[in-house]
Design a protein around this motif. Structure first.
Motif, PDB file in Angstrom:
ATOM      1  N   VAL A  21       0.845  -1.198   0.000  1.00  0.00           N
ATOM      2  CA  VAL A  21       0.000   0.000   0.000  1.00  0.00           C
ATOM      3  C   VAL A  21       0.878   1.245   0.000  1.00  0.00           C
ATOM      4  CG1 VAL A  21      -1.720   1.322   1.308  1.00  0.00           C
ATOM      5  CG2 VAL A  21      -1.908  -1.177   1.162  1.00  0.00           C
ATOM      6  N   ARG A  74       1.967   2.037  -3.598  1.00  0.00           N
ATOM      7  CA  ARG A  74       0.954   2.494  -4.570  1.00  0.00           C
ATOM      8  C   ARG A  74      -0.367   2.844  -3.878  1.00  0.00           C
ATOM      9  NH1 ARG A  74       1.257  -0.957 -10.063  1.00  0.00           N
ATOM     10  NH2 ARG A  74       0.503   1.044 -10.817  1.00  0.00           N
ATOM     11  N   PRO A  75      -0.379   3.891  -3.063  1.00  0.00           N
ATOM     12  CA  PRO A  75      -1.622   4.232  -2.347  1.00  0.00           C
ATOM     13  C   PRO A  75      -2.772   4.639  -3.276  1.00  0.00           C
ATOM     14  CG  PRO A  75       0.041   5.953  -2.036  1.00  0.00           C
ATOM     15  CD  PRO A  75       0.717   4.814  -2.705  1.00  0.00           C
ATOM     16  N   HIS A  90      -4.970   1.790  -4.657  1.00  0.00           N
ATOM     17  CA  HIS A  90      -5.956   1.251  -3.717  1.00  0.00           C
ATOM     18  C   HIS A  90      -7.047   2.286  -3.421  1.00  0.00           C
ATOM     19  CE1 HIS A  90      -3.673  -2.407  -3.147  1.00  0.00           C
ATOM     20  NE2 HIS A  90      -2.583  -1.656  -3.091  1.00  0.00           N
ATOM     21  N   ARG A  91      -6.714   3.559  -3.500  1.00  0.00           N
ATOM     22  CA  ARG A  91      -7.747   4.591  -3.339  1.00  0.00           C
ATOM     23  C   ARG A  91      -8.772   4.502  -4.474  1.00  0.00           C
ATOM     24  NH1 ARG A  91      -8.099   9.502  -0.524  1.00  0.00           N
ATOM     25  NH2 ARG A  91      -9.757  10.839  -1.364  1.00  0.00           N
ATOM     26  N   ALA A 100       0.101   6.658   3.648  1.00  0.00           N
ATOM     27  CA  ALA A 100      -0.370   5.860   2.509  1.00  0.00           C
ATOM     28  C   ALA A 100      -1.702   5.184   2.844  1.00  0.00           C
ATOM     29  CB  ALA A 100       0.674   4.815   2.129  1.00  0.00           C
ATOM     30  N   CYS A 101      -1.831   4.651   4.056  1.00  0.00           N
ATOM     31  CA  CYS A 101      -3.088   4.008   4.463  1.00  0.00           C
ATOM     32  C   CYS A 101      -4.225   5.024   4.519  1.00  0.00           C
ATOM     33  CB  CYS A 101      -2.925   3.329   5.824  1.00  0.00           C
ATOM     34  SG  CYS A 101      -2.089   1.736   5.733  1.00  0.00           S
ATOM     35  N   GLU A 115      -4.438   7.801   2.774  1.00  0.00           N
ATOM     36  CA  GLU A 115      -4.761   8.196   1.407  1.00  0.00           C
ATOM     37  C   GLU A 115      -5.519   7.093   0.683  1.00  0.00           C
ATOM     38  OE1 GLU A 115      -2.588  10.296  -2.429  1.00  0.00           O
ATOM     39  OE2 GLU A 115      -1.355   9.363  -0.874  1.00  0.00           O
ATOM     40  N   ALA A 116      -5.076   5.853   0.857  1.00  0.00           N
ATOM     41  CA  ALA A 116      -5.654   4.735   0.115  1.00  0.00           C
ATOM     42  C   ALA A 116      -7.068   4.400   0.580  1.00  0.00           C
ATOM     43  CB  ALA A 116      -4.754   3.515   0.243  1.00  0.00           C
TER      44      ALA A 116
END
Length: 599
Positions: free
Chosen positions: A126, A129-130, A133-134, A161-162, A164-165
């Motif tokens: 994640v 590449r956030p 997954h978003r 990242a978490c 944002e995703a």
């Protein structure tokens, strides 16, 4: 729909393959805590939900049952599981498949195949590449399961990242067995509430602690067997130092004595591994497939421990060196076998599930409460009532403190006010957590940090810790007294463990009293009368000495340095920073004596 009807339907629509041969205790009938957590969730229908459950309690079963209910009732259309490691990502996909939820553990980019209802990814994935997954969370109603969510606070980038995703996700379920961290990085999607003391702590929506799980027979009682002994090493300055593990000393001396004990070339590790193997033999009388695990600090030590185990037992140990595909397969093979021993570097401390592990050797110098709890969590999963777990430890104050606090429920504390003049107790803990969370076994620089040569070590059975109490007197490896504790049956109810330990200690004390004084070559005192001094207590003693010396400076007119030098001359021993607790107390008493004379 009523809560009862809703939760009842959560098991009715599961696939015929459920529970099948689910690897994590997944079962058709929910445990009381899982049912309770389901009822609370369905009643409140929250967007964010934090479930804290002790390792081995069945967090996966709860999460997948809830995922199945949400999919069935069209609350969500897809599921994303975020796990700490590659191995766990695959275990989640396997467990989900057993209840009819197909997750792709190999997903990396692009549209998802229609045969899948979601993906299983890692926090690191994640982090890379956030936005991928978003976009997935925005396109379809998504349930995100964040396994061991404290990892989302491991680094600022992972947490961001978490956020944002998964900020657009329809529902977010956070799971953890250890909801505390050694740092103050806020964990995404976790609610923090300010207490009366002004300190913000994590607030769980449902908590099922070790004490409750032990009472329900869901987890095993843990017997900790602690070993001390004489250590000798050479410092970077070329000085040779001898000390007894567990005796009052400075934090640096404790670290160096600890590393000396874990050196595979000494006698401490072979003695402890031999004792642990004897314990495993006893446990296997009641649990025939019971296995044992050594948690090592680095690859070199792990290889050496595996060789020692082969020399001691005559059989090969499974060696797991890093979190790669081959290592994952070796863990799976060991879990499915009846082999006795596995040796691993750090990575097995969390989430990797081998329910038959019943004996452990803590052979690493990582001393954070989080890592310790995760490590012990590998041994507590109960498959039937009466199973016990046994963990072998060096007599180190921090570790004995963690062992005695097994049942303490913790929250993640955001605010840690630092008192004036107090050393920051979290700085080193944060550094150790960084080391503990590395997935690959890379060079941690420990050898440079503690540049010394371990010269000699020996092991002495020190004490047994169970349910916050300490039992036993010191005994030589191989002695009848040590065998008394190694021979405790592997199948016992928690109250039977307590009663048996009390009887063993009473017998040991009675035997000790019959021996002539000249035969007592070990400290002949029960464990509870031999307190192990912690680093915090050492800080207090040094602070007390400095306060006393400061007061005497005003009374005598002599400089601080002169008084400290005189104290060393009269009382003996090294400078205050290297002095033992006994030496510090002696100097405090001497300064008090001098001050009294001058009045």
């Amino acid at each position: 729909m009523t809560t009862t009807a809703a939760t009842a339907s959560s098991s009715h629509h599961l696939s015929p393959a459920f529970p099948g041969r689910a690897p994590w205790g997944t079962a058709g009938k929910l445990r009381a805590w899982q049912q309770g957590a389901m009822e609370r969730y369905i009643q409140e229908q929250p967007r964010d939900f934090l479930a804290v459950a002790t390792p081995g309690a069945g967090k996966t079963t709860f999460a997948l049952t809830l995922a199945s209910w949400l999919l069935h009732h069209h609350v969500v259309q897809q599921v994303t599981v975020v796990a700490p490691t590659e191995h766990l990502k695959k275990q989640w996909a396997e467990a989900a498949a057993r209840i009819g939820i197909k997750l792709d553990p190999e997903y990396s980019a692009g549209p998802l195949s229609k045969e899948y209802q979601g993906v299983a990814v890692t926090y690191a994935g994640v982090g890379v590449r956030p936005m991928l997954h978003r976009n997935r969370s925005e396109q379809r109603k998504t349930l995100v399961i964040l396994d061991e969510i404290h990892h989302a606070g491991d680094s600022k980038s992972w947490g961001e990242a978490c956020l944002e995703a998964f900020e657009p996700a329809t529902r977010r379920l956070a799971l953890t067995g250890t909801p505390f961290r050694s740092d103050t990085n806020p964990i995404p999607f976790v609610t923090y509430e300010e207490g009366n003391d002004g300190i913000r702590r994590s607030s769980a929506d449902y908590t099922y602690g070790y004490g409750s799980a032990l009472g329900d027979g869901v987890v095993r009682p843990v017997i900790f067997l602690s070993y001390s002994g004489n250590m000798r090493w050479r410092t970077k300055a070329g000085d040779e130092i001898a000390a007894r593990l567990g005796e009052p000393m400075t934090k640096d001396a404790i670290s160096q004595a600890w590393r000396t004990a874990l050196d595979p070339r000494g006698e401490w590790m072979p003695s402890v591994l031999r004792a642990a193997d004897q314990r495993l033999t006893e446990v296997r009388k009641g649990i025939p497939d019971a296995g044992a695990l050594v948690i090592a600090s680095d690859q070199e030590s792990a290889r050496a421990y595996a060789k020692l185990i082969r020399d001691i037992t005559g059989t090969k140990a499974t060696l797991v060196l890093s979190d790669d595909t081959g290592a994952s397969n070796r863990i799976d093979d060991f879990a499915a076998s009846e082999d006795r021993w596995m040796v691993a570097v750090r990575m097995v401390s969390e989430g990797v599930d081998v329910p038959r592990l019943a004996v452990g050797v803590y052979a690493t110098t990582i001393s954070t409460p989080l890592f310790f709890a995760q490590a012990v969590g590998r041994f507590v999963r109960s498959r039937r009532r009466g199973e016990t777990a046994s963990v072998f430890l060096p007599t180190v104050p921090d570790l004995l403190g963690f062992a005695n606090e097994m049942e303490v429920e913790r929250d993640h504390v955001l605010d840690k006010p630092k008192k004036e003049g107090e050393e920051d107790p979290y700085a080193e803990s944060e550094k150790e957590m960084d080391e503990a969370n590395k997935e690959q076994d890379e060079d941690t620089g420990e050898q440079e940090q503690f540049s010394f040569e371990a010269l000699e070590s020996e092991a002495v059975f020190d004490r047994v810790l169970y349910d916050g109490a300490e039992f036993g007197m010191q005994a030589h490896p191989g002695s009848a007294e040590e065998q008394d504790y190694l021979g405790i049956p592997g199948l016992l109810e928690p109250d039977q463990v307590q009663m048996l330990l009390q009887k063993r200690q009473a017998r040991q004390i009675a035997h000790s009293r019959k021996k002539p004084a000249e035969e007592a070559d070990l400290l002949e005192l029960p464990a509870e009368r031999r307190p192990v001094v912690s680093h915090k207590e050492m800080l207090e003693l040094r602070k007390q000495l400095n306060t006393m010396v400061g007061a005497y400076v005003h009374q005598s007119g002599k400089p601080h340095g002169v008084i400290h030098t005189e104290l060393r001359r009269v009382c003996g021993g090294p400078p205050s920073a290297e002095a033992t607790a006994g030496q510090l107390r002696q100097r405090i008493a001497k300064v008090q004596e001098w001050a009294t004379r001058m009045r």
